[in-house]
Design an enzyme around this catalytic site. Structure first.
Site, PDB file in Angstrom:
ATOM      1  N   LYS A  95      27.093   3.372  25.388  1.00 31.09           N
ATOM      2  CA  LYS A  95      26.416   4.282  25.972  1.00 31.09           C
ATOM      3  C   LYS A  95      25.066   3.672  25.839  1.00 31.09           C
ATOM      4  O   LYS A  95      24.382   3.556  24.858  1.00 31.09           O
ATOM      5  CB  LYS A  95      26.650   5.592  25.200  1.00 31.09           C
ATOM      6  CG  LYS A  95      25.871   6.653  25.749  1.00 31.09           C
ATOM      7  CD  LYS A  95      26.732   7.390  26.951  1.00 31.09           C
ATOM      8  CE  LYS A  95      25.787   8.312  27.636  1.00 31.09           C
ATOM      9  NZ  LYS A  95      25.104   7.869  28.804  1.00 31.09           N
ATOM     10  N   GLN A 116      19.884   0.577  21.032  1.00 30.68           N
ATOM     11  CA  GLN A 116      20.545   1.667  21.208  1.00 30.68           C
ATOM     12  C   GLN A 116      21.937   1.896  20.331  1.00 30.68           C
ATOM     13  O   GLN A 116      22.381   3.057  19.848  1.00 30.68           O
ATOM     14  CB  GLN A 116      21.162   1.483  22.572  1.00 30.68           C
ATOM     15  CG  GLN A 116      21.592   2.589  23.175  1.00 30.68           C
ATOM     16  CD  GLN A 116      20.573   3.453  23.937  1.00 30.68           C
ATOM     17  OE1 GLN A 116      19.645   3.114  24.530  1.00 30.68           O
ATOM     18  NE2 GLN A 116      20.600   4.854  23.784  1.00 30.68           N
ATOM     19  N   LYS A 119      20.347   3.739  17.667  1.00 28.59           N
ATOM     20  CA  LYS A 119      20.089   5.208  17.745  1.00 28.59           C
ATOM     21  C   LYS A 119      20.936   6.102  17.963  1.00 28.59           C
ATOM     22  O   LYS A 119      21.046   7.127  17.475  1.00 28.59           O
ATOM     23  CB  LYS A 119      19.157   4.988  19.244  1.00 28.59           C
ATOM     24  CG  LYS A 119      18.679   6.359  19.818  1.00 28.59           C
ATOM     25  CD  LYS A 119      18.091   6.106  21.128  1.00 28.59           C
ATOM     26  CE  LYS A 119      17.334   4.937  21.198  1.00 28.59           C
ATOM     27  NZ  LYS A 119      16.358   4.762  22.621  1.00 28.59           N
ATOM     28  N   LYS A 131      23.301  -1.351  27.284  1.00 29.10           N
ATOM     29  CA  LYS A 131      21.941  -1.207  28.216  1.00 29.10           C
ATOM     30  C   LYS A 131      22.125  -1.960  29.255  1.00 29.10           C
ATOM     31  O   LYS A 131      23.039  -2.974  29.397  1.00 29.10           O
ATOM     32  CB  LYS A 131      20.847  -1.519  27.346  1.00 29.10           C
ATOM     33  CG  LYS A 131      19.604  -0.858  28.078  1.00 29.10           C
ATOM     34  CD  LYS A 131      19.348   0.239  27.465  1.00 29.10           C
ATOM     35  CE  LYS A 131      18.012   1.109  28.158  1.00 29.10           C
ATOM     36  NZ  LYS A 131      17.667   2.223  27.584  1.00 29.10           N
ATOM     37  N   GLY A 170      20.189   7.026  32.642  1.00 33.47           N
ATOM     38  CA  GLY A 170      18.796   6.469  33.582  1.00 33.47           C
ATOM     39  C   GLY A 170      18.000   5.893  32.597  1.00 33.47           C
ATOM     40  O   GLY A 170      18.301   5.902  31.408  1.00 33.47           O
ATOM     41  N   ASP A 171      17.048   5.172  32.926  1.00 36.25           N
ATOM     42  CA  ASP A 171      15.874   4.787  31.852  1.00 36.25           C
ATOM     43  C   ASP A 171      14.738   4.410  33.172  1.00 36.25           C
ATOM     44  O   ASP A 171      14.766   4.897  34.041  1.00 36.25           O
ATOM     45  CB  ASP A 171      16.476   3.179  31.465  1.00 36.25           C
ATOM     46  CG  ASP A 171      15.367   2.947  30.323  1.00 36.25           C
ATOM     47  OD1 ASP A 171      15.011   3.517  29.101  1.00 36.25           O
ATOM     48  OD2 ASP A 171      14.748   1.875  30.712  1.00 36.25           O
ATOM     49  N   THR A 214      14.795  13.666  26.365  1.00 43.84           N
ATOM     50  CA  THR A 214      13.961  12.823  25.569  1.00 43.84           C
ATOM     51  C   THR A 214      12.412  13.105  25.073  1.00 43.84           C
ATOM     52  O   THR A 214      12.021  12.865  23.971  1.00 43.84           O
ATOM     53  CB  THR A 214      13.698  11.481  26.385  1.00 43.84           C
ATOM     54  OG1 THR A 214      15.311  11.234  26.720  1.00 43.84           O
ATOM     55  CG2 THR A 214      13.319  10.053  25.357  1.00 43.84           C
ATOM     56  N   ASN A 245       9.563  10.423  33.500  1.00 40.95           N
ATOM     57  CA  ASN A 245      10.481  11.294  32.812  1.00 40.95           C
ATOM     58  C   ASN A 245      10.126  11.814  31.387  1.00 40.95           C
ATOM     59  O   ASN A 245       9.795  12.992  30.998  1.00 40.95           O
ATOM     60  CB  ASN A 245      11.824  10.827  32.844  1.00 40.95           C
ATOM     61  CG  ASN A 245      12.848  11.895  32.124  1.00 40.95           C
ATOM     62  OD1 ASN A 245      13.026  11.613  31.093  1.00 40.95           O
ATOM     63  ND2 ASN A 245      13.468  12.857  32.927  1.00 40.95           N
ATOM     64  N   SER A 383      22.845  13.233  26.587  1.00 44.45           N
ATOM     65  CA  SER A 383      23.890  12.528  27.448  1.00 44.45           C
ATOM     66  C   SER A 383      25.067  12.643  26.710  1.00 44.45           C
ATOM     67  O   SER A 383      26.283  12.952  27.195  1.00 44.45           O
ATOM     68  CB  SER A 383      23.566  11.213  27.634  1.00 44.45           C
ATOM     69  OG  SER A 383      22.660  10.948  28.670  1.00 44.45           O
TER      70      SER A 383
HETATM   71  P1  NAP Z   1      10.098   6.401  33.917  1.00 47.04           P
HETATM   72  O1  NAP Z   1      10.562   7.802  34.579  1.00 47.04           O
HETATM   73  O2  NAP Z   1      10.350   5.238  35.020  1.00 47.04           O
HETATM   74  O3  NAP Z   1       8.600   6.342  33.630  1.00 47.04           O
HETATM   75  C1  NAP Z   1       8.071   5.224  33.039  1.00 47.04           C
HETATM   76  C2  NAP Z   1       6.534   5.345  33.204  1.00 47.04           C
HETATM   77  O4  NAP Z   1       6.039   4.072  32.245  1.00 47.04           O
HETATM   78  C3  NAP Z   1       5.786   5.427  34.346  1.00 47.04           C
HETATM   79  O5  NAP Z   1       4.870   6.031  34.297  1.00 47.04           O
HETATM   80  C4  NAP Z   1       5.432   3.667  34.553  1.00 47.04           C
HETATM   81  O6  NAP Z   1       4.339   3.511  35.304  1.00 47.04           O
HETATM   82  C5  NAP Z   1       5.138   3.467  33.090  1.00 47.04           C
HETATM   83  N1  NAP Z   1       5.424   1.943  32.837  1.00 47.04           N
HETATM   84  C6  NAP Z   1       6.649   1.383  33.186  1.00 47.04           C
HETATM   85  N2  NAP Z   1       6.665   0.146  32.799  1.00 47.04           N
HETATM   86  C7  NAP Z   1       5.153  -0.362  32.477  1.00 47.04           C
HETATM   87  C8  NAP Z   1       4.577  -1.316  32.229  1.00 47.04           C
HETATM   88  N3  NAP Z   1       5.128  -2.463  31.943  1.00 47.04           N
HETATM   89  N4  NAP Z   1       3.265  -1.139  31.715  1.00 47.04           N
HETATM   90  C9  NAP Z   1       2.579   0.006  31.785  1.00 47.04           C
HETATM   91  N5  NAP Z   1       3.348   1.278  32.148  1.00 47.04           N
HETATM   92  C10 NAP Z   1       4.598   0.933  32.514  1.00 47.04           C
HETATM   93  O7  NAP Z   1      10.764   6.063  32.631  1.00 47.04           O
HETATM   94  P2  NAP Z   1      11.081   6.822  31.432  1.00 47.04           P
HETATM   95  O8  NAP Z   1      12.719   7.303  31.717  1.00 47.04           O
HETATM   96  O9  NAP Z   1      10.405   7.852  31.223  1.00 47.04           O
HETATM   97  O10 NAP Z   1      11.084   5.758  30.173  1.00 47.04           O
HETATM   98  C11 NAP Z   1       9.992   5.667  29.385  1.00 47.04           C
HETATM   99  C12 NAP Z   1      10.310   4.924  28.160  1.00 47.04           C
HETATM  100  O11 NAP Z   1      11.197   5.846  27.474  1.00 47.04           O
HETATM  101  C13 NAP Z   1      10.918   3.581  28.279  1.00 47.04           C
HETATM  102  O12 NAP Z   1      10.711   2.707  27.163  1.00 47.04           O
HETATM  103  C14 NAP Z   1      12.458   4.176  28.069  1.00 47.04           C
HETATM  104  O13 NAP Z   1      13.223   3.050  27.712  1.00 47.04           O
HETATM  105  C15 NAP Z   1      12.126   5.065  27.231  1.00 47.04           C
HETATM  106  N6  NAP Z   1      13.418   6.121  27.000  1.00 47.04           N
HETATM  107  C16 NAP Z   1      13.697   6.664  28.050  1.00 47.04           C
HETATM  108  C17 NAP Z   1      14.836   7.848  27.890  1.00 47.04           C
HETATM  109  C18 NAP Z   1      15.253   8.760  28.954  1.00 47.04           C
HETATM  110  O14 NAP Z   1      15.884   9.431  28.651  1.00 47.04           O
HETATM  111  N7  NAP Z   1      14.740   8.537  30.161  1.00 47.04           N
HETATM  112  C19 NAP Z   1      15.472   7.635  26.677  1.00 47.04           C
HETATM  113  C20 NAP Z   1      14.973   7.138  25.424  1.00 47.04           C
HETATM  114  C21 NAP Z   1      14.032   6.356  25.565  1.00 47.04           C
HETATM  115  P3  NAP Z   1       4.626   2.934  36.735  1.00 47.04           P
HETATM  116  O15 NAP Z   1       5.304   3.934  37.509  1.00 47.04           O
HETATM  117  O16 NAP Z   1       3.480   2.332  37.476  1.00 47.04           O
HETATM  118  O17 NAP Z   1       5.498   1.709  36.728  1.00 47.04           O
END
Ligand code: NAP
Length: 451
Positions: A95, A116, A119, A131, A170-171, A214, A245, A383
């Site tokens: 997962k 993961q 976690k 992943k 998603g991520d 999250t 997100n 999830s």
């Molecule tokens: P998202 O909706 O795609 O948003 C990502 C955000 O981070 C956007 O504002 C993006 O800006 C910025 N970003 C991405 N890459 C970057 C980089 N190299 N330098 C600077 N800014 C960057 O993704 P998300 O789901 O919110 O995920 C954010 C983080 O939380 C990640 O580390 C992910 O692994 C972690 N996470 C997510 C979840 C989940 O349920 N979604 C769960 C656990 C952990 P741009 O649009 O300009 O790229």
């Protein structure tokens, strides 16, 4: 000197890992951090060392790498690379999310899959770790292009996943739109309507609170940490990075709890709103990012606040920092600046946003530090609840799911305290999360023989 440098087992283990996985620096970093926490524990419990549990946990059970050809709107053929890292299935089906971002490579996905496993174990739910993703960049692509890419990606991935085998979510770069296209193609290929993906839409098997989980979960975890100091979010100045997100729903919950969110960012820069981002302004951000797919700079133009291009928000004075963008986004100097400006708590919405040097600064200064694998486990927890609802063919109410999420985050906090409390009473949440996550998986692996 680190614990690894002091241990012949630790040094040999890390040297082997680096030699076997050359150039995968993020993977080395993630395993190094976990090993630092686990060494003393493993020395005290030789059954894990004798059974080479750590060596086995840092070797993926299976990795799939595949070609993803698709056609853009101009009729040109494009080729991307797809991956799925199936890291560990000792306590449940693999997962973990899918990341679509040009920086994606095998080392990054191995780091994320490794994290993961710990976690998912901490969530108390029966989920293994995996992943995946692609170096495809959904930014500046039309809906049609994203759909054709997702259909091609799923055409191969569908051979390797299933509701009892591997359940992606998603991520970064994979939100509701992408999950929809991926799910539609899986269903078409397999003629099965199953819970093979999570983060689905409400009308077709999704769970309430999954989009929020999250961000809300990270705030619940930070709230538990603050509670240990008889403190809370009321009146706190909070810096958030990212505007996707995780960042959006972190901001929503902080506003609800009476905190003041002063920053958001994207990969082009950050905005500083000294008056605080209120509900109305946050709605603008959600429309900007989720529908218009624009840049955060537009917030600064709309509300007349500061925009700092190509910078990260950590120089802004805050009480609590909630990094929610990407890995290695807070370095040593930025961590020192946060503390100098009075920050008392860093809780990681993103995965591995703090460099090892930054973490050293937090621990040396004994601030509250919630590592990602504990603090952002709310997403995968809901999830897991989505999988349960799909199996039961039932939908729980928003209140029910939110209450379960809160309970899970409190349980994770309790586990971290159990395994991370030092003799002087200071809680090293990183040690707590790593050891707490490890024990359950290690025991399952021992029980299942040499797997
Ligand atoms: P998202 O909706 O795609 O948003 C990502 C955000 O981070 C956007 O504002 C993006 O800006 C910025 N970003 C991405 N890459 C970057 C980089 N190299 N330098 C600077 N800014 C960057 O993704 P998300 O789901 O919110 O995920 C954010 C983080 O939380 C990640 O580390 C992910 O692994 C972690 N996470 C997510 C979840 C989940 O349920 N979604 C769960 C656990 C952990 P741009 O649009 O300009 O790229």
């Amino acid at each position: 000197m680190t614990r690894i440098e002091n241990s012949s087992f630790g040094k040999e283990f890390m040297n082997n890992l680096i030699n076997r996985n050359p150039g995968e620096v993020e993977f080395h970093q993630a395993v190094h951090e976990v090993t630092e926490s686990l060494l003393d524990f493993i020395e005290d419990n030789p059954k894990y060392k004798n059974a080479k549990i750590l060596e086995r946990m840092s070797e993926a059970e299976r990795i799939i790498i595949f070609r993803v050809p698709w056609v853009d709107d101009k009729g040109n053929i494009q080729v991307n690379r797809g991956y799925r890292v199936e890291m560990n299935s000792a306590i449940g089906p693999y997962k973990g999310g899918l990341r679509f971002h040009p920086t994606v490579n095998l080392g990054i996905l191995k780091f994320l899959a490794f994290e993961q496993v710990f976690k998912n174990s901490l969530t108390t739910l029966p989920m293994g770790g995996g992943k995946g993703g692609s170096d495809f960049d959904p930014k500046q692509k039309t809906d049609g292009e994203v759909m054709r890419f997702c259909q091609s990606f799923m055409t191969e991935l569908s051979k390797h996943i299933g509701p009892n085998t591997d359940v992606p979510a998603g991520d970064i770069g994979v939100g509701g739109r992408e999950i929809g296209f991926l799910f539609g193609q899986y269903k078409r290929l397999r003629n099965e309507f199953t819970g093979v993906l999570t983060g689905k839409g409400r009308e077709w098997g999704g769970s309430l609170i999954r989009p929020e989980a999250t961000g809300y979960g990270n705030v619940y975890f930070a709230e538990e940490m603050l509670k240990t100091q008889n403190d809370n979010f009321k009146g706190k100045i909070v810096s958030i990075s990212g505007s996707g997100n995780v960042a959006q729903f972190t901001a929503e919950k902080i506003i609800e709890l009476g905190g003041k969110v002063v920053t958001l960012s994207d990969s082009s820069g950050f905005i500083y709103d000294a008056d605080g981002i209120d509900e109305e302004k946050l709605k603008f951000v959600m429309r900007l990012k989720n529908i218009k797919r624009g840049r955060i700079e537009e917030y600064a133009k709309k509300f007349g606040v500061e925009y700092h291009p190509n910078e990260r928000p950590w120089k802004i004075k805050c009480d609590v920092a909630l990094p929610s963008a990407t890995q290695n986004e807070i370095n040593k100097e930025e961590a020192e600046l946060l503390i100098k400006n009075g920050c008392i708590c860093v809780s990681e919405g993103a995965n591995m946003p703090s460099t090892p040097e930054a973490i050293e600064v937090y621990l040396k200064n004994k601030i509250l530090f919630g590592p990602g694998k504990a603090a952002n486990a709310g997403g995968v927890s809901v999830s897991g609840l989505e999988m349960s609802q799909n199996s039961l063919r039932l939908s729980w109410t928003r209140e029910e799911v939110d209450a379960q999420l809160k309970r899970i985050m409190q349980d994770i906090h309790t586990t971290c305290v159990k395994y991370g409390k030092n003799k002087d009473g200071f809680v090293n949440y990183m040690d707590g999360a790593n050891i707490g996550g490890f024990v359950k998986v290690a025991e399952a692996m021992l029980a299942q023989g040499l797997v």
